[in-house]
Write an enzyme that holds these catalytic residues in place. Structure first.
Site, mmCIF file in Angstrom:
data_model
loop_
_atom_site.group_PDB
_atom_site.id
_atom_site.type_symbol
_atom_site.label_atom_id
_atom_site.label_comp_id
_atom_site.label_asym_id
_atom_site.label_seq_id
_atom_site.Cartn_x
_atom_site.Cartn_y
_atom_site.Cartn_z
ATOM 1 N N HIS A 209 -9.861 -3.892 -13.258
ATOM 2 C CA HIS A 209 -10.733 -3.130 -12.382
ATOM 3 C C HIS A 209 -10.019 -2.783 -11.166
ATOM 4 C CE1 HIS A 209 -12.678 -7.018 -10.902
ATOM 5 N NE2 HIS A 209 -12.341 -6.183 -9.607
ATOM 6 N N GLU B 179 -14.894 -0.937 -9.769
ATOM 7 C CA GLU B 179 -15.998 -2.009 -9.006
ATOM 8 C C GLU B 179 -16.269 -1.368 -7.519
ATOM 9 O OE1 GLU B 179 -16.290 -6.372 -6.917
ATOM 10 O OE2 GLU B 179 -14.310 -5.852 -8.115
ATOM 11 N N HIS C 268 -5.324 6.567 -4.087
ATOM 12 C CA HIS C 268 -6.523 7.347 -5.071
ATOM 13 C C HIS C 268 -6.620 6.583 -6.184
ATOM 14 C CE1 HIS C 268 -2.811 9.393 -6.117
ATOM 15 N NE2 HIS C 268 -3.066 9.275 -7.388
ATOM 16 N N GLU D 23 -7.815 11.789 -8.019
ATOM 17 C CA GLU D 23 -6.968 12.871 -8.540
ATOM 18 C C GLU D 23 -7.491 13.078 -10.249
ATOM 19 O OE1 GLU D 23 -2.457 13.597 -9.641
ATOM 20 O OE2 GLU D 23 -3.107 11.340 -9.318
#
Length: 315
Positions: free
Chosen positions: A170, A227, A254, A300
């Protein structure tokens, strides 16, 4: 063509790095492989995409756009020779981005291997009260959480670890208003809430979101999750704001979602009333877009080449 958010993937997370040689070496030591590279000498920056790609990896052999759990390293030329250049890791002020996380087969052996290689830790397994997680520091001091997929008691006497079984589990970002962020990522981005961890004594909650229907697997066994960390009370402070990593001082850039049909997906985002950083029609690059989440983090949007139905050029 309509767009189906259930086919979306949390493709990658981008971080800026000072020295790509050192950073690539570090992430390759953690078992990731360089699966794609974009050199942009005219604009004086290069991109390095790393992912787990062993035969047993979830996305083994897939096109880079048809994956989850990629790390994108962005290198702006010359930073490696600038003694004053330093990224913002998001955990000292100004805060925002928190960490990447890998899940491993044997956390004790994995951490010992990392320590033996001379890499530094923000938190070792033996530090503090939480003995089931560790945080290693990459060459730019970004935090990389290490979690195990098995209980500690099952692996404490096992001395080996197999990096080919690791997963990029994550990416953590801090959010001001949990309700707003959860609504955005579920309703607009099409993610599902996989797990919630409430920590009332410590005054924070964690929310794990992602794509897919992997309900049979615990979150530690998955890859490409997001998360969200919410610290109680931040939503009540009108002046409170997290750093998006793109304003100075820069660091995290990003997250990226790959979609089935980028034109249809962006039309859907428009209908949802999103705030745009860049529409498809803006600028010279007509094959990527950037949406802003409620905290101003950039998302993105790219075409999943495996699912492409039209003639849009490959990225």
């Amino acid at each position: 063509m309509a767009t189906d958010p259930t086919s979306y993937k949390l493709n990658h997370s981008m971080i800026r790095v000072k020295d790509p040689k050192r950073s690539v070496e570090f992430y390759e030591f953690l078992g990731l492989k360089l699966i794609n590279q974009h050199k942009n000498p005219d604009a004086k920056f290069d991109l390095y995409f790393l992912a787990y790609d062993s035969p047993g990896a979830v996305s083994h052999g897939n096109h880079w756009s048809d994956r989850e759990g990629i790390v994108e390293l962005t290198h702006n030329y010359g930073t490696e020779n600038d003694p004053n250049y330093k990224i913002a890791n998001g955990n000292t002020e100004p805060r925002g981005f928190g960490h990447l996380c890998i899940s491993v087969d044997n956390i004790q052996a994995a951490c010992q291997r990392i320590e033996d290689a001379g890499y530094r830790f923000q938190k070792k397994l033996t530090d503090g009260r939480m003995r089931h997680i560790a945080f290693v520091l990459d060459p730019d001091d970004y935090w990389v959480e290490v979690i195990g997929r098995k209980p500690l008691e099952e692996t404490e006497n096992v001395k080996d670890t197999d990096v080919s079984t690791y997963r990029l589990n994550h990416t953590m970002i801090r959010v001001k208003d949990a309700e707003k962020s959860l609504n955005f990522y579920k309703d607009v981005m099409g993610m599902k809430l996989k797990r919630t961890s409430e920590n009332e004594k410590a005054q924070f909650n964690l929310y794990f979101l992602g794509y897919g229907d992997d309900a049979s697997a615990t979150t530690a066994h998955q890859e490409g999750l997001l998360e969200l960390t919410w610290n109680y009370g931040t939503e009540k402070n009108p002046n409170f704001k997290y750093h998006d990593g793109n304003a100075e001082p820069q660091g995290f850039g990003h997250i990226c979602v790959s979609v089935d049909d980028i034109d249809a997906a962006c039309a859907r985002f428009e209908e949802k009333g999103v705030n745009w950083k860049k529409r498809l029609t803006d600028g010279r690059m007509k094959n990527i877009a950037f949406v802003l989440d409620p905290d101003g983090y950039w998302i993105e949007v790219v075409q999943n080449e495996k699912l492409k139905s039209g003639g849009r050029a490959a990225i």
